[in-house]
Design an enzyme around this catalytic site. Structure first.
Site, short mmCIF file in Angstrom:
data_model
loop_
_atom_site.label_atom_id
_atom_site.label_comp_id
_atom_site.label_asym_id
_atom_site.label_seq_id
_atom_site.Cartn_x
_atom_site.Cartn_y
_atom_site.Cartn_z
N ASP A 33 0.81 -1.22 0.00
CA ASP A 33 0.00 0.00 0.00
C ASP A 33 0.84 1.26 0.00
OD1 ASP A 33 -2.23 -1.51 -0.05
OD2 ASP A 33 -2.88 -1.12 2.00
N GLU A 35 3.80 1.86 -1.31
CA GLU A 35 4.35 2.15 -2.63
C GLU A 35 3.24 2.66 -3.56
OE1 GLU A 35 7.16 2.40 -5.73
OE2 GLU A 35 7.39 2.21 -3.56
N LEU A 83 -12.32 7.17 -1.69
CA LEU A 83 -12.00 8.22 -0.73
C LEU A 83 -10.61 8.75 -1.02
CD1 LEU A 83 -13.22 6.58 2.62
CD2 LEU A 83 -14.32 8.45 1.39
N GLU A 113 -14.17 6.07 12.03
CA GLU A 113 -14.43 4.63 12.06
C GLU A 113 -13.31 3.87 11.35
OE1 GLU A 113 -18.31 5.10 10.55
OE2 GLU A 113 -17.71 5.10 8.43
N LYS A 115 -11.27 1.65 8.78
CA LYS A 115 -11.40 1.37 7.35
C LYS A 115 -11.07 -0.10 7.13
CE LYS A 115 -9.96 2.99 2.78
NZ LYS A 115 -9.44 1.71 2.24
N ASP A 117 -10.31 -3.60 5.55
CA ASP A 117 -9.61 -4.04 4.34
C ASP A 117 -10.36 -5.23 3.75
OD1 ASP A 117 -7.76 -4.16 2.36
OD2 ASP A 117 -6.15 -5.01 3.57
N ARG A 136 -18.66 -3.11 -5.87
CA ARG A 136 -18.37 -1.75 -6.33
C ARG A 136 -18.15 -1.71 -7.85
NH1 ARG A 136 -15.77 2.60 -3.88
NH2 ARG A 136 -14.85 1.32 -2.23
N TYR A 223 -21.54 0.36 6.83
CA TYR A 223 -21.03 1.68 7.22
C TYR A 223 -21.83 2.86 6.65
CZ TYR A 223 -18.71 1.30 2.63
OH TYR A 223 -18.44 1.13 1.30
N LYS A 309 -4.44 6.86 6.04
CA LYS A 309 -3.74 5.61 5.72
C LYS A 309 -2.74 5.26 6.81
CE LYS A 309 -4.03 3.78 2.12
NZ LYS A 309 -4.89 2.69 1.63
N CYS A 403 18.15 -30.44 -7.95
CA CYS A 403 16.71 -30.25 -7.78
C CYS A 403 16.26 -30.91 -6.48
CB CYS A 403 15.95 -30.86 -8.96
SG CYS A 403 14.15 -30.90 -8.74
N CYS A 406 13.72 -34.09 -7.69
CA CYS A 406 14.17 -35.26 -8.46
C CYS A 406 15.67 -35.49 -8.37
CB CYS A 406 13.74 -35.14 -9.91
SG CYS A 406 14.62 -33.84 -10.82
N CYS A 421 15.59 -26.79 -13.23
CA CYS A 421 15.63 -28.25 -13.32
C CYS A 421 15.18 -28.60 -14.73
CB CYS A 421 14.69 -28.89 -12.29
SG CYS A 421 14.45 -30.67 -12.54
N CYS A 426 10.50 -34.69 -13.84
CA CYS A 426 10.46 -34.25 -12.44
C CYS A 426 9.00 -34.13 -12.00
CB CYS A 426 11.17 -32.91 -12.28
SG CYS A 426 11.06 -32.19 -10.63
#
Length: 663
Positions: A33, A35, A83, A113, A115, A117, A136, A223, A309, A403, A406, A421, A426
């Site tokens: 978030d 970035e 928002l 309130e 938020k 996720d 949405r 909400y 945030k 590997c 295998c 590999c 495999c």
């Protein structure tokens, strides 16, 4: 200077659009978030300073994502807006000052309130009964997920309001404990882990099987009440919602001013880890409904609300081990086993370390303390190593030579940094390859999870993709398997049968040729029309195909050279699998369209995919960005920056009517 700024804006828009596409359409969070928010903030800042470059197709002007075609579309009576964000106290005070200015010193208060996720949802009731549940979507048009929402036990199916139209909005979420339970079960059977609770909730709610929704124990907080007649404040409306037996978050608090808002935010932030659900911020709303029109709206968000945030959480924990795993192409991925640590509300004990170069560059050593941050995945990101007094005594890590499944010697193909590999037999490569073959972008065989693939592989039912289409002969054996049953077996076999008729590009992508992506598979399928034409081409011939480079050409030719692969193709033919390109529309040719490059932009009367399929049916090439090689830009309303670039480069611009006239 001005051209560099314009280009930077374009680059930011393209990056954010790619991230949004992953997030909304594929339930994948490609970046964390912080970035994402940083990139959005830079774009907003540049568009504010240089408004001549602000266009309606900018992600700063849009809400949400797209609508999945497998669900019925539903137009929201009122748009479901997003928002704007605040990142510190100064942003909150700026927001408060704008409210004061808009209201000319009229009295107002706030409601603060958590938020949640999760996934935003609109619930519509008619004559006391739940009528529709709509996601949405893009804010204007959502997906009808009513049957799935009815599986959420905490949502009232009837209410004591007999209005013709009664709408509430809320957030569907997956509790932390449920998320950990589900991912733990998926891990045990080798299924792909959900990225985070939000992605798990979104993926669950968009299932075609309501029973899956019921089994995953989704929950909801309501909400907002849309029917505000005779109700003066948001705080009062929450009480009304509670009386109707909707779940209203008890941490919603009214306060008189921005100082109170900041105190509540600090208090809620301190409780974040102890909550039974994930929050990614805190919402602040003006309490008085009659102020909303005075304060106003943008095309994307209301000006009377803002989301604070919360910063990304960083924890230090011990790296217990580094171990390799093998993917479908044989590529090695290194993984970290961590001392379990609670990070952003969930307990994590693993991280991806990508490849050996990643580990060596960061000087990662087993036994060291590492700093981790929860990025877009539930698998956290290792940010850095703590080089304390014990660090130098730890053994230097070295890459695997064989590997882990295998035992074959791992290979590195220059100039690639990854190890592979190369053993086609495999078991782990085969199982991961089968998982890819049945995935949504390939044959899209619903119900064939990696758990079942592993079970079928162990019982020698399925050893290659062709064996999947022979499972109908084992129906009685499948029914007897644990947790199968006749109904689920019938559904699986029907899905397998239906997948036989998919166009060639789906199968070509699904068979897992290294470096061959969806776009390249489509280009080759459209050009060569059938598998037989593709099987005997030389690298030189393939390299000359537009957008197919020498690396892809080499991989394709090498794949078809192997007799084991040719044998699978022969089996596909015997089993009645379609091995020809099937265009979405009847193909035609036109001198002004065939082999011309089009860019589609703006809002059109039908979806962009419709016009894309139409143009492809006439032999056109579709590009995502305008360049000197573009022949036409098909522009709808609010076309934005692509239109500007087309004008600058002298590219011919046409609208829908002109395209139809050409055809």
């Amino acid at each position: 200077m001005i051209e560099k700024i314009k280009q930077r804006i374009e680059d930011l828009k393209n990056q954010i659009n790619d991230w949004n596409r992953s997030y909304y359409e594929f339930e994948v969070s490609p970046v964390d978030d912080s970035e994402f928010d940083k990139t959005i903030a830079e774009l907003i800042s540049l568009e504010t300073q240089y408004p001549q470059f602000l266009t309606q197709d900018s992600p700063t002007q849009k809400v949400g994502g797209s609508v999945d075609s497998k669900f019925t579309k539903y137009i929201h009576k009122s748009p479901m807006l997003s928002l704007s964000n605040a990142f510190d106290d100064n942003d909150l005070r700026t927001f408060d000052n704008q409210i004061k200015k808009s209201l000319e010193n009229k009295k107002y208060s706030y409601v603060v309130e958590p938020k949640i996720d999760g996934l935003s949802i609109s619930l519509i009731y008619k004559n006391t009964k739940l009528y529709k549940a709509i996601t949405r979507g893009d804010g204007i048009v959502g997906e009808d997920v009513t049957d799935n929402v009815k599986m959420i036990s905490s949502i009232p199916k009837t209410i004591s309001n007999n209005s013709d139209y009664f709408e509430v909005r809320g957030e569907v979420y997956l509790p932390k404990l449920e998320f950990e339970r589900i991912n733990s079960e998926r891990f045990k059977v080798g299924e792909k882990l959900f990225a985070n609770p939000r992605n798990a909730a979104a993926g669950t709610l968009r299932q075609l099987d309501p029973q899956i929704v019921k089994d995953r124990n989704l929950d909801i907080w309501i909400y907002f009440l849309m029917n505000k007649e005779n109700i003066l404040t948001h705080n009062e409306s929450l009480k009304v919602l509670s009386e109707y037996k909707f779940r209203v978050n008890p941490l919603s608090i009214k306060t008189e001013d921005i100082i109170g808002v900041i105190k509540i935010i600090n208090s809620l932030s301190a409780q974040r880890e102890d909550l039974e659900y994930e929050i990614d911020g805190i919402v602040i709303k003006v309490n008085e409904f009659d102020h909303y029109d005075s304060i106003g709206y943008t095309s994307k968000f209301p000006k009377w609300a803002i989301a604070y945030k919360l910063p990304a959480e960083i924890k230090t924990t011990k790296l217990l081990d580094i171990f390799p795993t093998i993917g479908r192409t044989g590529k090695v991925t290194y993984n970290a086993k961590l001392k379990p640590v609670k990070l952003a509300g969930t307990t994590v004990g693993a991280a991806t370390l990508h490849n050996s170069s990643f580990i060596i560059d960061r000087e990662v050593r087993v036994g060291a303390d590492v700093r981790v941050k929860k990025a877009g995945d539930i698998i956290p990101e290792v940010i850095s190593v703590v080089k304390d007094e014990n660090y130098n005594s730890l053994p230097i890590w070295s890459e695997a030579k064989n590997c882990p499944d295998c035992g074959s010697i791992l290979q590195r193909i220059e100039p690639e940094v990854d190890q592979y590999c190369e053993n086609d037999f495999c078991a782990r490569r085969i199982i991961r390859g089968l998982e890819h073959f049945v995935s949504r972008d390939a044959q899209n065989i619903e119900g064939l999870s990696i758990k079942l693939i592993e079970k079928f592989y162990e019982k020698n039912y399925v050893k290659n993709p062709a064996d999947i289409f022979k499972l109908s002969k084992r129906k009685d054996e499948l029914i007897k398997l644990d947790k199968m049953g006749e109904r689920s077996v019938d559904n699986l076999l029907t899905s397998i049968e239906n997948s036989k008729n998919k166009s060639l590009e789906k199968l070509l992508f699904g068979i897992g040729i290294r470096h061959l992506g969806k776009k390249s598979a489509f280009i080759l399928s459209k050009k060569y029309r059938n598998i037989d034409s593709l099987m005997n081409l030389s690298e030189e011939e393939l390299s000359e195909v537009r957008d197919i480079g020498p690396i892809v050409a080499h991989s394709v030719v090498n794949w078809f050279k192997k007799e084991t692969n040719r044998s699978i193709i022969r089996e596909f033919k015997d089993l009645g699998i379609n091995l020809e390109y099937k265009p979405a529309m009847e193909e035609k040719s036109h001198a002004d369209i065939t082999n011309k490059t089009f860019v589609i932009t703006g809002t059109l009367s039908k979806s962009r995919n419709y016009f894309k399929d139409l143009l492809i049916s006439y032999g056109a090439n579709i590009a995502n960005s305008v360049s000197k090689n573009t022949d036409y830009v098909l522009a709808g309303e609010e076309a934005g920056s692509k239109l500007d670039k087309a004008n600058k480069l002298g590219v011919r611009i046409i609208n829908e009517e002109e395209l139809l006239n050409i055809i």
